[in-house]
Design an enzyme around this catalytic site. Sequence first.
Site, PDB file in Angstrom:
ATOM      1  N   PHE A 131       0.866  -1.187   0.000  1.00 53.51           N
ATOM      2  CA  PHE A 131       0.000   0.000   0.000  1.00 53.51           C
ATOM      3  C   PHE A 131       0.902   1.236   0.000  1.00 53.51           C
ATOM      4  CE2 PHE A 131      -2.814   3.176   1.779  1.00 53.51           C
ATOM      5  CZ  PHE A 131      -4.054   2.850   1.261  1.00 53.51           C
ATOM      6  N   ASP A 203       2.329  -4.963   8.674  1.00 48.62           N
ATOM      7  CA  ASP A 203       1.119  -4.150   8.591  1.00 48.62           C
ATOM      8  C   ASP A 203      -0.072  -5.106   8.462  1.00 48.62           C
ATOM      9  OD1 ASP A 203      -1.043  -2.557   7.877  1.00 48.62           O
ATOM     10  OD2 ASP A 203       0.200  -1.139   6.765  1.00 48.62           O
ATOM     11  N   TYR A 228     -10.651   0.627  11.016  1.00 54.10           N
ATOM     12  CA  TYR A 228     -11.857   1.020  10.269  1.00 54.10           C
ATOM     13  C   TYR A 228     -12.189   0.081   9.117  1.00 54.10           C
ATOM     14  CZ  TYR A 228      -8.315   3.431   7.337  1.00 54.10           C
ATOM     15  OH  TYR A 228      -7.225   3.731   6.576  1.00 54.10           O
ATOM     16  N   LYS A 229     -11.348  -0.939   8.896  1.00 56.83           N
ATOM     17  CA  LYS A 229     -11.630  -1.908   7.833  1.00 56.83           C
ATOM     18  C   LYS A 229     -12.432  -3.065   8.442  1.00 56.83           C
ATOM     19  CE  LYS A 229      -7.808  -0.204   5.110  1.00 56.83           C
ATOM     20  NZ  LYS A 229      -6.379  -0.263   4.789  1.00 56.83           N
ATOM     21  N   ARG A 377     -12.278  -5.092  -6.562  1.00 58.61           N
ATOM     22  CA  ARG A 377     -12.079  -5.758  -5.266  1.00 58.61           C
ATOM     23  C   ARG A 377     -13.424  -6.049  -4.618  1.00 58.61           C
ATOM     24  NH1 ARG A 377      -8.242  -2.711  -1.101  1.00 58.61           N
ATOM     25  NH2 ARG A 377      -9.940  -1.204  -1.223  1.00 58.61           N
TER      26      ARG A 377
HETATM   27  C1  LIG Z   1      -5.706   0.945   4.520  1.00 59.85           C
HETATM   28  C2  LIG Z   1      -4.246   0.848   4.664  1.00 59.85           C
HETATM   29  C3  LIG Z   1      -3.518   1.892   5.242  1.00 59.85           C
HETATM   30  C4  LIG Z   1      -4.211   3.161   5.662  1.00 59.85           C
HETATM   31  O1  LIG Z   1      -3.390   4.045   6.328  1.00 59.85           O
HETATM   32  P1  LIG Z   1      -4.036   5.354   6.968  1.00 59.85           P
HETATM   33  O2  LIG Z   1      -2.942   5.979   7.703  1.00 59.85           O
HETATM   34  O3  LIG Z   1      -5.192   4.913   7.801  1.00 59.85           O
HETATM   35  O4  LIG Z   1      -4.533   6.200   5.837  1.00 59.85           O
HETATM   36  C5  LIG Z   1      -2.151   1.715   5.422  1.00 59.85           C
HETATM   37  N1  LIG Z   1      -1.536   0.585   5.012  1.00 59.85           N
HETATM   38  C6  LIG Z   1      -2.220  -0.435   4.435  1.00 59.85           C
HETATM   39  C7  LIG Z   1      -1.500  -1.664   4.025  1.00 59.85           C
HETATM   40  C8  LIG Z   1      -3.587  -0.316   4.229  1.00 59.85           C
HETATM   41  O5  LIG Z   1      -4.259  -1.300   3.641  1.00 59.85           O
END
Ligand SMILES: *Cc1c(COP(=O)(O)O)cnc(C)c1O
Length: 416
Positions: A131, A203, A228-229, A377
């Site tokens: 990401f 992560d 939040y996911k 997705r």
């Molecule tokens: C959703 C996601 C994020 C989101 O980071 P924020 O700081 O909440 O914007 C970070 N890393 C991964 C791998 C994600 O899937």
Amino acid sequence: MTTRNDCLTRDAQDPLAPLRDQFDLPTGVIYLDGNSLGARPKASLARAQHVIAHEWGKDLIRSWNAAGWFDMPKRLGNRLAPLIGAADGEVVVTDSTSLNLFKALAAAIHLQAGHPERAARRVIVTERSNFPTDIYMAQGLSSWLDRGYSVRLVDSVDEIATAVDADTAVLMLTHVNYRTGHQHDMAALSALARQRGALALWDLAHSAGAVPVDLHGAGADFAVGCTYKYLNGGPGAPAFIWVPKRHQAGFTQPLSGWWGHAAPFAMAPDFAPTEGIGRALCGTQPIASLAMVECGLEIFEQTTMAAVRAKSLALTDLFIELVEARCGGHPLGLATPREHARRGSQVSFTHPHGYAVMAALIARGVIGDYREPGIMRFGFTPLYTSHADVWDAVEILKQILDDQAYDTAAERGAVT
Ligand SMILES: *Cc1c(COP(=O)(O)O)cnc(C)c1O
């Protein structure tokens, strides 16, 4: 082939089916985007109202003590810990995933820099397909430190094995890939890092609440993730950071705000870190948002990750089977591993007009999302998705593809 009636039978036998009633889902919507923003637990509304009207409105500043606001990052961290194989006192819910990555990465680099044999290591290894914020935070920290650190991007699991070498300080990976839903072997890759003298930072954005995670069992060093996911904490809800007890004494991070101080209300002019996981904190938290995280965790406490995983695999298997059987004549490509051990809780299909097809699905109430390049997705959240939902979503996808009922010229919103 599996019929809709078979799906209804499976739903009738599904031990998780009653949990759906604890979510507020709009009628006419099949929600397959819980991997991006989890649905709302019904309890969140009353909880937010209580925080705002009562704790803030009536008790005002007394709520820092009386309502436990100040301890909430630790209390929620302890409730989240069992979902990721962490112990009490090792997790706090705080800040964003991006910020927690920064803190964990800085701490890992600092630990390595203080190690007699590893002080010269200056490379952070991660995947090009990670990401973007993960890569950006590593790049930002490396260049800002201005001490020769760099980020090494790799393109495959095989490449990780060669890329983690005597120069590597940290192996920073996302456990389940956000685009493809590919799941890494956390234990094997953490062991590889350890053998080569690197630290393993994970992560869990697409893992926490989605797949069973055993951080201690896997030998991981640090972890961060979203609430939040799959954890249904609400839009922009604070993230989490895990620091195992064995690394806590040596854990220092540059965002040394007063919430990480040993005696924050001593108001001393010098920073002195508190003992334990509290040193991962920085400053004042968004309390209303933080409070809602608890509502998501309370639902997970009514089941087990083993049960969630069993249903997740049943749903993703079913989706793959039905799409391949019913939409077989269309140019769809499965981007998600078939092998269970390598699969997260989402299924991604490529299509040359992926964005337009997803827009048509959303217009008909099947909400997934789109990621470049050409990836549709579909997230499967066992707490509130039924087998019949999967069947109905595939039926709508089939109609859209058969009728070419998508507009390839449709304008894109800022968020896809
Ligand atoms: C959703 C996601 C994020 C989101 O980071 P924020 O700081 O909440 O914007 C970070 N890393 C991964 C791998 C994600 O899937």
